[in-house]
Design a protein around this motif. Structure first.
Motif, PDB file in Angstrom:
ATOM      1  N   PRO A 590       0.803  -1.239   0.000  1.00 25.09           N
ATOM      2  CA  PRO A 590       0.000   0.000   0.000  1.00 25.09           C
ATOM      3  C   PRO A 590       0.827   1.276   0.000  1.00 25.09           C
ATOM      4  O   PRO A 590       0.443   2.256  -0.644  1.00 25.09           O
ATOM      5  CB  PRO A 590      -0.825  -0.132   1.285  1.00 25.09           C
ATOM      6  N   GLU A 591       1.962   1.284   0.707  1.00 23.00           N
ATOM      7  CA  GLU A 591       2.748   2.514   0.800  1.00 23.00           C
ATOM      8  C   GLU A 591       3.446   2.877  -0.508  1.00 23.00           C
ATOM      9  O   GLU A 591       3.970   3.987  -0.652  1.00 23.00           O
ATOM     10  CB  GLU A 591       3.773   2.422   1.929  1.00 23.00           C
ATOM     11  N   PHE A 592       3.441   1.938  -1.499  1.00 20.00           N
ATOM     12  CA  PHE A 592       4.087   2.224  -2.788  1.00 20.00           C
ATOM     13  C   PHE A 592       3.101   2.220  -3.947  1.00 20.00           C
ATOM     14  O   PHE A 592       3.499   2.304  -5.104  1.00 20.00           O
ATOM     15  CB  PHE A 592       5.197   1.199  -3.064  1.00 20.00           C
ATOM     16  N   LEU A 596       2.143   3.779  -9.257  1.00 18.97           N
ATOM     17  CA  LEU A 596       1.367   3.360 -10.419  1.00 18.97           C
ATOM     18  C   LEU A 596       0.046   4.101 -10.546  1.00 18.97           C
ATOM     19  O   LEU A 596      -0.672   3.910 -11.529  1.00 18.97           O
ATOM     20  CB  LEU A 596       1.082   1.855 -10.348  1.00 18.97           C
ATOM     21  N   SER A 597      -0.305   4.927  -9.564  1.00 19.99           N
ATOM     22  CA  SER A 597      -1.646   5.503  -9.529  1.00 19.99           C
ATOM     23  C   SER A 597      -1.857   6.583 -10.584  1.00 19.99           C
ATOM     24  O   SER A 597      -2.977   6.864 -10.976  1.00 19.99           O
ATOM     25  CB  SER A 597      -1.930   6.086  -8.146  1.00 19.99           C
ATOM     26  N   ALA A 637      12.191  -0.035  -6.142  1.00 15.67           N
ATOM     27  CA  ALA A 637      12.528  -1.190  -6.971  1.00 15.67           C
ATOM     28  C   ALA A 637      12.368  -2.489  -6.181  1.00 15.67           C
ATOM     29  O   ALA A 637      11.820  -3.482  -6.683  1.00 15.67           O
ATOM     30  CB  ALA A 637      13.954  -1.066  -7.498  1.00 15.67           C
ATOM     31  N   ASP A 638      12.806  -2.486  -4.934  1.00 18.16           N
ATOM     32  CA  ASP A 638      12.653  -3.681  -4.092  1.00 18.16           C
ATOM     33  C   ASP A 638      11.178  -4.003  -3.869  1.00 18.16           C
ATOM     34  O   ASP A 638      10.775  -5.173  -3.861  1.00 18.16           O
ATOM     35  CB  ASP A 638      13.345  -3.469  -2.752  1.00 18.16           C
ATOM     36  N   ALA A 639      10.357  -2.968  -3.686  1.00 20.18           N
ATOM     37  CA  ALA A 639       8.930  -3.192  -3.439  1.00 20.18           C
ATOM     38  C   ALA A 639       8.248  -3.846  -4.627  1.00 20.18           C
ATOM     39  O   ALA A 639       7.302  -4.632  -4.464  1.00 20.18           O
ATOM     40  CB  ALA A 639       8.240  -1.867  -3.111  1.00 20.18           C
ATOM     41  N   VAL A 821       8.741   3.438   9.209  1.00 21.42           N
ATOM     42  CA  VAL A 821       7.549   3.576   8.370  1.00 21.42           C
ATOM     43  C   VAL A 821       7.541   4.923   7.651  1.00 21.42           C
ATOM     44  O   VAL A 821       7.371   4.987   6.434  1.00 21.42           O
ATOM     45  CB  VAL A 821       6.268   3.408   9.216  1.00 21.42           C
ATOM     46  N   MET A 822       7.748   6.024   8.405  1.00 17.11           N
ATOM     47  CA  MET A 822       7.729   7.349   7.801  1.00 17.11           C
ATOM     48  C   MET A 822       9.071   7.766   7.202  1.00 17.11           C
ATOM     49  O   MET A 822       9.144   8.764   6.486  1.00 17.11           O
ATOM     50  CB  MET A 822       7.302   8.392   8.845  1.00 17.11           C
ATOM     51  N   LYS A 823      10.130   7.031   7.540  1.00 17.56           N
ATOM     52  CA  LYS A 823      11.474   7.331   7.024  1.00 17.56           C
ATOM     53  C   LYS A 823      11.929   8.736   7.411  1.00 17.56           C
ATOM     54  O   LYS A 823      12.500   9.487   6.624  1.00 17.56           O
ATOM     55  CB  LYS A 823      11.522   7.181   5.495  1.00 17.56           C
TER      56      LYS A 823
END
Length: 867
Positions: A590-592, A596-597, A637-639, A821-823
């Motif tokens: 969800p966080e990524f 694509l949206s 990229a990892d996600a 989570v928020m980085k």
């Protein structure tokens, strides 16, 4: 005729008539109902905790459902049609337009950001505006409310060399405009004809950083803002001739123009981002309600245990008359079930009414009109949660009632009972807990988050329980102080049936949540304010034409010679495939999902961008001329499971370009410097029309006067360039985040309220022990002041230790959320820690002494006669 009929001769004669013995199955229920005739004394906390948690879950679910139903019901109005096709940086070609027009009536809308200007010279004022240009068909659906009321065509009509415009009232205030005044947008002169009160399709075009300006498409073309590469979105809305064929029509357009790069939406998902946000916030609030129920479960267990302790004589009497332990268990299970049903019913009634109350109070502030109604799904979910919580926390103390001995009639205050129930009741408790966990996971859209939440909740419960046991163990081993008050306080902490575990558990959960939210709030605030002056640019400049890039750079260096200027090319592209997989087939975390949206900003560069660190692979040579290459942000990229060598296809300006991932980068997004998810090799877009993006970083963050002066200069000399003041934009973001945090804090107070109720209930339940203690000690010569001091020290010690544990647990939780989570960088807040300590001391000492004072007022004679 059966013996239980009253119309027998014996009955008529007045003789006793034998009645049928009650069924074994209904006997527990009959006894439970008889006991409840005496009222619900002792179950106030039980009822309040269940009602509060169930009301939160039912209310959140019902309101969320009403809002999403409203979005679905108003989908055509919000979207401006049955379907919408969006292109970025270019208009649809005649062939593409004909494909869209085949579906029905079409309305064209263009949106972009630009600078609205008023005045001239030193009196020039400019502000960022969200521009919306419409054709003569707009709005096809819904009503546009204008003040003063007038036809849209008349409001936007041309008058000589000027065009009509409607603006958000905020823009009129900023530029000090009144009806009839003129202002500029790019090269076009506009006349203010009215203000916008309501746009039916506002959610579909998005709410930006600036106030709205509504103009006609002819005015937009006259503004000279439509340059090659300009960041403008063209929306083509279709009102279907055959609405039932909507899905097939969208597929036909996509297949008929596969290279167009359309972003297609339908009335079923008119505002997908808002719907996603509603679902996520609903899920969070549901978990808050579940947390309140878990805390309330402790109150359920305390209430049941206290009630059964008071009924030990009754239970022993049942046993002496031959009732087996399972019958005793069934009687009190039925009683607890009836009381739980009352609490759950109250919660469902309150929760179901919340959407109606909210609609009446703040319905005018909602993005869509809602039609509140009873929501069976939300009601059933809240009912299931409430019933499972009551069952999970009541089974253990009810199981202990199975083995209350007959000797309890004579040795009630001397002989203790079992510490653990029989294996069958432990198994039933475990099943109830597993059912509760399964329901939480099943009802969640993001099941991984639900599982993490359950694991965290279980861990916190276990840790707090262990902390309570540890406090008792330490108190038991500490040397006895000489002070009588201290010695009594220490003994009360570890005595049999001490309140220590309950206080630590109930108060610790609520305080932990509050500390977590306070530290997250502090970290976000620091990130949005303290670090920005030294790390963030002062301005972002958009839509700089290639022909003006050098001149604009010189202009900035002349106006701000000490500032640092960075300029990069920018295009917009929509990702079509990643690693050979179609974008629509991917299911990212969800966080990524935002990647694509919609379309993404992309660029090209000869060298590694500032603020990026190479994490894998090699950067291309400055004179590279081979097949297109792309650098991808490593975490994203990892996600998506991408690696070096995979191919990425992006649609840019109607062309599909496939590039190979040459390297991965770690990006310092928090610096707000220019950076992109994808950076391409320079030869990829050779000859493609595009604009430039520039940043200006002033020394020490600059000041308001300097920024305003520079903004006026840019608006006067480069009217087509959009200037975004970073501080102003971040202030708006900060307000949004602040409002969200206020909502989260308000919702989380439900958990604290449950904790307070449980704490008050536990202290009240323990007062009968305090009564006997007080009577004996007063008989032996203790004064009321000395007893109050002893009890006050006990409660203060427990509150202090609990707050320390809560601060530690809350700090750990906030650190994980902020950093992982928020980085962001974690920021400690002494105020949050001291606030938790103060809350804990006030609650424990306050509630404790209120109940203790009542215990100290008991007359010794009455108590001593019953010992």
């Amino acid at each position: 005729m059966s013996t239980d009929q009253i119309s027998t001769p014996a009955a008529a004669a007045g003789h006793a008539v034998p009645t049928r013995a009650p069924s074994r199955r209904t006997l527990p229920l009959r006894f439970a109902l008889r006991e409840l005739r005496g009222g619900l004394r002792g179950f106030a906390v039980f009822l309040a905790c269940l009602a509060l948690g169930v009301a939160a879950i039912a209310g959140v679910g019902a309101f969320s459902r009403a809002l999403t139903d409203g979005l679905a019901r108003e989908g055509t109005t919000l979207l401006g049609g049955d379907a919408a096709f969006t292109l970025v940086q270019r208009e649809a070609s005649p062939e593409e337009y004909r494909l869209i027009e085949a579906g029905g009536r079409v309305s064209t809308v263009a949106t972009l950001r630009a600078m609205a200007r008023a005045g001239s010279g030193e009196a020039l004022d400019a502000t960022l505006a969200e521009v919306k240009a419409v054709d003569g068909v707009y709005p096809m659906v819904g009503t546009l409310d204008i003040v003063p009321q007038q036809p849209l065509a008349a409001a936007l009509a041309r008058d000589g060399d000027a065009y009509g415009a409607l603006v958000d009232p905020a823009l009129a205030d900023r530029l000090q405009l009144k009806i009839g005044d003129r202002f500029q947008l790019g090269a076009a002169t506009l006349i203010l004809r009215g203000t916008l009160e309501r746009e039916p399709d506002l959610l579909s075009t998005g709410i930006g950083f600036g106030p709205r300006v509504l103009i006609g498409i002819d005015a937009l073309r006259a503004s000279d803002l439509l340059q090659p590469g300009s960041l403008v979105r063209w929306h083509y809305r279709v009102r279907m001739d055959r609405p039932a064929e909507l899905s097939a029509f969208v597929d036909e357009v996509q297949k008929g123009a596969p290279e167009a790069g359309f972003e297609a939406r339908t009335r079923d998902a008119a505002a997908p981002r808002l719907e996603n946000n509603v679902r996520r916030f609903t899920e969070y609030l549901t978990l808050v309600g579940l947390t309140a129920l878990l805390v309330g479960g402790v109150g359920v267990a305390n209430a049941v245990k206290s009630h059964l302790d008071a009924k030990r004589g009754v239970i022993a009497t049942f046993k002496s008359l031959g009732a087996p332990g399972r019958t005793v268990f069934a009687i009190y299970l039925a009683e607890v079930g009836l009381i739980a049903a009352i609490g759950i019913g109250i919660g469902i009634a309150v929760g179901s009414s919340l959407p109606f109350l909210a609609n009446a109070a703040v319905g005018h502030l909602l993005p869509v009109a809602i039609e509140p109604s009873l929501q069976p799904g939300a009601i059933l979910l809240a009912l299931a949660y409430g019933a499972l919580i009551a069952l999970a926390f009541a089974l253990w103390p009810l199981g202990l009632a199975h083995d209350v001995p007959v000797s309890a009639l004579f040795r009630e205050h001397v002989e203790g009972g079992r510490r653990r129930p029989r294996l069958v009741y432990i198994a039933l408790t475990s099943l109830a807990v597993l059912a509760l966990a399964a329901l939480a996971v099943y009802a969640s859209e993001q099941r991984n988050i639900a599982m993490i939440y359950l694991a965290a909740a279980a861990s916190v419960l276990v840790v707090l329980r262990l902390v309570g046991a540890g406090i008792m163990a330490i108190a038991r081993r500490l040397p006895r102080p000489r002070s009588t008050a201290l010695r009594l306080a220490l003994a009360n902490i570890h005595r049999p049936a001490a309140l220590t575990p309950t206080i630590v558990l109930s108060l610790g959960l609520g305080l932990t949540l509050l500390v977590t939210l306070a530290l997250i709030d502090r970290s976000l605030t620091r990130e949005l304010t303290s670090r920005l002056p030294t790390e963030a640019p002062s301005f972002f400049f958009l839509d700089i034409q290639n022909t003006e890039t050098e001149a604009f750079t010189r202009f900035l260096k002349q106006k701000a010679p000490e500032g640092e200027v960075e300029v990069v090319p920018m295009l917009r592209g929509r990702i079509l495939t990643l690693g050979g997989r179609a974008a629509e087939s991917l299911d990212p975390p969800p966080e990524f999902a935002w990647v694509l949206s919609s379309d993404r900003g992309i660029t090209y560069a000869q060298t590694l961008p500032e603020g990026s660190v190479l994490a894998g692979g090699e950067w291309w040579p400055a004179d590279y001329a081979g097949p297109p290459l792309v650098s991808f942000e490593r975490e994203i990229a990892d996600a998506f499971g991408l690696k070096i060598g995979d191919e990425v296809t992006v649609n840019v300006l109607g062309r599909s370009i496939t590039a190979t991932i040459a390297n991965l980068r770690d990006v310092e997004w928090e610096r707000l410097a220019i950076n992109f998810v994808m950076v391409f090799s320079p030869n990829t877009f050779a000859g493609a029309p595009h604009t430039s993006l520039a940043t200006l970083t002033l020394p020490e963050g600059g000041d308001l006067a300097t920024e305003r002066s520079l903004g006026r200069a840019v608006a006067a000399d480069f009217p087509a360039v959009t200037a975004v003041r970073v501080k102003e934009a971040l202030t708006q973001i900060g307000e949004i985040v602040g409002n969200l945090l206020i909502a989260i804090r308000g919702a989380s107070l439900v958990t604290l309220l449950s904790s307070v109720l449980v704490l008050a209930g536990a202290l009240a339940a323990g007062q009968h022990h305090r009564v006997y203690d007080a009577v004996i000690l007063k008989t032996l010569g203790a004064t009321r002041a000395r007893l109050v001091a002893a009890y006050g020290l006990e409660y203060a010690a427990l509150g202090l230790v609990t707050s320390v544990v809560a601060v530690g647990a809350g700090t750990a939780a906030a650190y994980v959320v902020v950093v992982y989570v928020m980085k962001l960088d974690f920021a400690w807040s002494t105020g949050a820690a001291l606030g938790a300590v103060a809350v804990a001391l006030v609650l424990t000492v306050g509630f404790g002494l209120i109940g203790t004072w009542r215990a100290l007022g008991q007359k010794p004679a009455r108590i001593l006669r019953n010992l």
